[in-house]
Enzyme design. Sequence first.
Site, mmCIF file in Angstrom:
data_model
loop_
_atom_site.group_PDB
_atom_site.id
_atom_site.type_symbol
_atom_site.label_atom_id
_atom_site.label_comp_id
_atom_site.label_asym_id
_atom_site.label_seq_id
_atom_site.Cartn_x
_atom_site.Cartn_y
_atom_site.Cartn_z
ATOM 1 N N GLU A 32 2.011 -30.256 7.112
ATOM 2 C CA GLU A 32 2.684 -31.343 6.395
ATOM 3 C C GLU A 32 2.089 -31.532 5.001
ATOM 4 O OE1 GLU A 32 2.595 -34.695 9.121
ATOM 5 O OE2 GLU A 32 4.270 -33.827 10.255
ATOM 6 N N CYS A 44 14.248 -27.463 14.596
ATOM 7 C CA CYS A 44 15.096 -28.337 13.771
ATOM 8 C C CYS A 44 16.175 -27.488 13.092
ATOM 9 C CB CYS A 44 14.244 -29.070 12.735
ATOM 10 S SG CYS A 44 13.727 -28.036 11.338
ATOM 11 N N GLU A 50 7.425 -22.846 13.293
ATOM 12 C CA GLU A 50 8.114 -21.565 13.465
ATOM 13 C C GLU A 50 8.391 -20.913 12.119
ATOM 14 O OE1 GLU A 50 8.928 -24.672 14.260
ATOM 15 O OE2 GLU A 50 10.963 -24.779 15.076
HETATM 16 ZN ZN LIG Z 1 11.770 -26.952 11.767
#
Ligand SMILES: [Zn+2]
Length: 166
Positions: free
Chosen positions: A79, A121, A90
């Site tokens: 992050e 996501c 990933e």
């Molecule tokens: Zn993602």
Amino acid sequence: MPANSEQTKSLNVDREAIRKAFEKQQKSGDAADRESLDRLLIDHALMAMQFTYSPYSEFPVGSAVLSKSGEVFLGCNVENASYGCTICAERTALVKAVSEGVKEFDTVAVVCERTKDAWPCGACRQFIAEFGASIRVVVEGSDGTVHVNSISELLPHMFGPGALGK
Ligand SMILES: [Zn+2]
């Protein structure tokens, strides 16, 4: 993060075990061999998760990517205070592979510390699909079993290289 917290963490990546399990599965085509390989990838994704840098979401994620030649690449989410620069686990693993010359993938395994059934996501689905519609995505289900979907199942009607004539 305390400066010495990294000292107790380590990666014991068993590349040989993964390569052998992959070769065995490719020869046998056996579902049980496939499941043992997927479990091995999930174990490695869990190992990768220990290096998560997720002070904002506090949502640790790990990934293990298996190439079509049986190589494994690990990643964790990283992050950023700007939030927008954050990269998922990933994608980290895939970027590591591509930057080392590997572009053909068999399986992407993903694990989260805080939840099971943690599918990639939308951004990651697009990123994975770039490298082939048949790539398998593997997560550990809340029932403890391994759940598998192809990226084309997770991202139907994908926009891919074909749309640009590639
Ligand atoms: Zn993602």
